[in-house]
Design a protein around this motif. Structure first.
Motif: not given
Length: 259
Positions: A214-217, A223-226, A151-153
Motif C-alpha cells: 500500500n505505501l510502496g505504490l 524508496t519503495a525498496f527501502a 484499481i482500474i486506471g
C-alpha cells in the motif's frame, strides 16, 4: 461492545456484517460509529489474523449514505456526520490486517467505496457496482475518486464516475475491479476458503506485506525498496519467523501466535 447495525464475529478470520437489510444496508450515523469501533476491535485482537466485510441479505451490500436520515439534518449536522463518515471510510482503508469484501447485491456510492477500500473483492453474480454521486450534484466522497483510478486506471474510472453508470459483477471482473465472481449461494463459502489460505500464514508478515504494497505504490522505486526492507526486518525479529523456520525443518505446519 454491543452492536445494532452491524454484526461482528471473531476468530482467525473476523467477520463484520452490515446489518440493516431493511434499508439496503444504507450507511447511517450509528452504523458509521459501529463500523469504526468494530474495525478497531478486530485490529487490537491478536487472535484475528484477517477479516471479511460483508452484508446481511441478498439485495444490497450497501447503497451508500442513508438519505432518509439526512433529509431533515441542518448543514451543521450534515458536516458533523460527514466527518464521521470519512473516519469510517479511512478505518476500512487503513485497517492493517488483510480485509476482503464479500459483496452481494448493490454496492453503490459509499457502499462501493467501502468495497474498494478493502484489499480485494469477491462478488456474487448478483452484485452491482456504481458511483452515482454526480447525479446528486456531488462527487464520491469516501475515496472513490482516489481508489477507483488506482484499481482500474484513470480513463475507465473517469468514465464510470462521470456517467454514474452501474455495472454488473461480470463487467467489474473484466475491468479488474473484483477478483472473483461466484454464484450467490457460494459467496461466503468461496470467500472463507480464500481467507483460510490467507490466515495459514504469519499474521505479522501479512500486515507487513500489506503495508509494503500500500505505501510502496505511492513511492519511487528506490524508496519503495527501502520500505520493503524495513517491513522485512520487522518480520525477521518475530517469534513467528522462528516458528516458521522450525516448522519447515521439522516438516510440519507452523503454529503462529502473532508475536
Amino acid at each position: 461492545m454491543a452492536y445494532e447495525t452491524i454484526k461482528v464475529e471473531r476468530g482467525q478470520v473476523g467477520i463484520i456484517t452490515f446489518n440493516r437489510p431493511q434499508a439496503l444496508n444504507a450507511l447511517n450515523t450509528q452504523m458509521a460509529r459501529e463500523l469504526v469501533a468494530a474495525l478497531e476491535e478486530l485490529e487490537l485482537d491478536d487472535g484475528v489474523f484477517a477479516a471479511v466485510l460483508t452484508a446481511e441479505g441478498d439485495r444490497a451490500f450497501c447503497v451508500g449514505a442513508d438519505l432518509k436520515e439526512r433529509k431533515n439534518m441542518t448543514r451543521a449536522e450534515m458536516k458533523k456526520q460527514r466527518e464521521l463518515f470519512v473516519r469510517a471510510f479511512e478505518a476500512v482503508v487503513n485497517f492493517p490486517k488483510p480485509l476482503v469484501a464479500a459483496v452481494n447485491g448493490y454496492a453503490l456510492g459509499g457502499g462501493c467505496e467501502f468495497a474498494l477500500g478493502c484489499d480485494f473483492i469477491v462478488a456474487s453474480e448478483k452484485a452491482t457496482f456504481g458511483l452515482p454521486e454526480v447525479g446528486l450534484a456531488i462527487i464520491p466522497g469516501g475515496g472513490g475518486t482516489q481508489l477507483l483510478p488506482r484499481i482500474i486506471g484513470r480513463a475507465r474510472a473517469k468514465e464510470l464516475i462521470f456517467t454514474g453508470r452501474r455495472i454488473p459483477a461480470v463487467e467489474a471482473y473484466r475491468l479488474g475491479l473484483v477478483n472473483y465472481v461466484v454464484p450467490p449461494e457460494e459467496l461466503m463459502t468461496r470467500t472463507m476458503a480464500i481467507m483460510q489460505e490467507i490466515v495459514q500464514n504469519g499474521p505479522i508478515a501479512l500486515q507487513q506485506a500489506k503495508r509494503a504494497i500500500n505505501l510502496g505504490l505511492e513511492l519511487d522505486l528506490h524508496t519503495a525498496f527501502a520500505l520493503e526492507a524495513q517491513c522485512y526486518n520487522v518480520c525477521l525479529a518475530t517469534e513467528d519467523r522462528d516458528e516458521g523456520l522450525r516448522a519447515f525443518n521439522e516438516k510440519r505446519k507452523p503454529v503462529y501466535r502473532n508475536r
